[in-house]
Scaffold this active site. Structure first.
Site, PDB file in Angstrom:
ATOM      1  CB  CYS A   1      -0.094   2.101   3.969  1.00 30.15           C
ATOM      2  SG  CYS A   1      -1.770   1.495   3.717  1.00 30.15           S
TER       3      CYS A   1
ATOM      4  CB  CYS B   1      -0.920  -0.032   1.224  1.00 29.82           C
ATOM      5  SG  CYS B   1      -1.829   1.487   1.513  1.00 29.82           S
TER       6      CYS B   1
END
Length: 131
Positions: A43, A40
């Protein structure tokens, strides 16, 4: 050995299974959870911000816990499934052990404001992101 609750006072907890996650929920009034994964990109950008917020917001009090759940590690996927988390980043807030709020993604200032209003009961003067 070290008791399993030894990390409870740390600013940022890492939970890899349902038992550790439930223990954190049971021992804190408020828990802010950051669901992340290795693949991700967003993230990776928000993780340092979340970690800084955890350090800033936990100074001098043990009522709020900040938890990172990496869906690629251990039994973390079971935690995500239990709470219906399918995408990362996702943030969940728990108050007194019950899920209070959901958001799929936050800008850093919005995340800070969210924590202030939900956990601390304060109002934010500005809810805009300078980034």
């Amino acid at each position: 050995g070290i008791p399993s609750t030894a990390t409870i006072a740390a600013p940022l907890h890492v939970s890899t299974n349902q038992a550790s996650f439930r223990s954190i929920l049971a021992s804190h009034r408020a828990v802010v959870v950051f669901f992340t994964s290795a693949t991700c990109g967003p993230c990776k950008m928000i993780a340092p911000v979340f970690e800084q917020i955890a350090r800033d917001k936990t100074k001098g009090e043990g009522k709020t816990a900040f938890v990172k759940v990496d869906l690629d590690v251990g039994g973390s996927g079971a935690i995500a499934r239990e709470y219906g988390v399918r995408v990362t980043p996702t943030f969940l807030l728990f108050l007194d052990g019950k899920r209070a709020r959901f958001a799929s993604c936050f800008a850093p200032r919005l995340l800070t404001c969210y924590i202030e209003t939900r956990v601390k009961g304060r109002q934010c003067s500005r809810i805009e992101d300078s980034s």
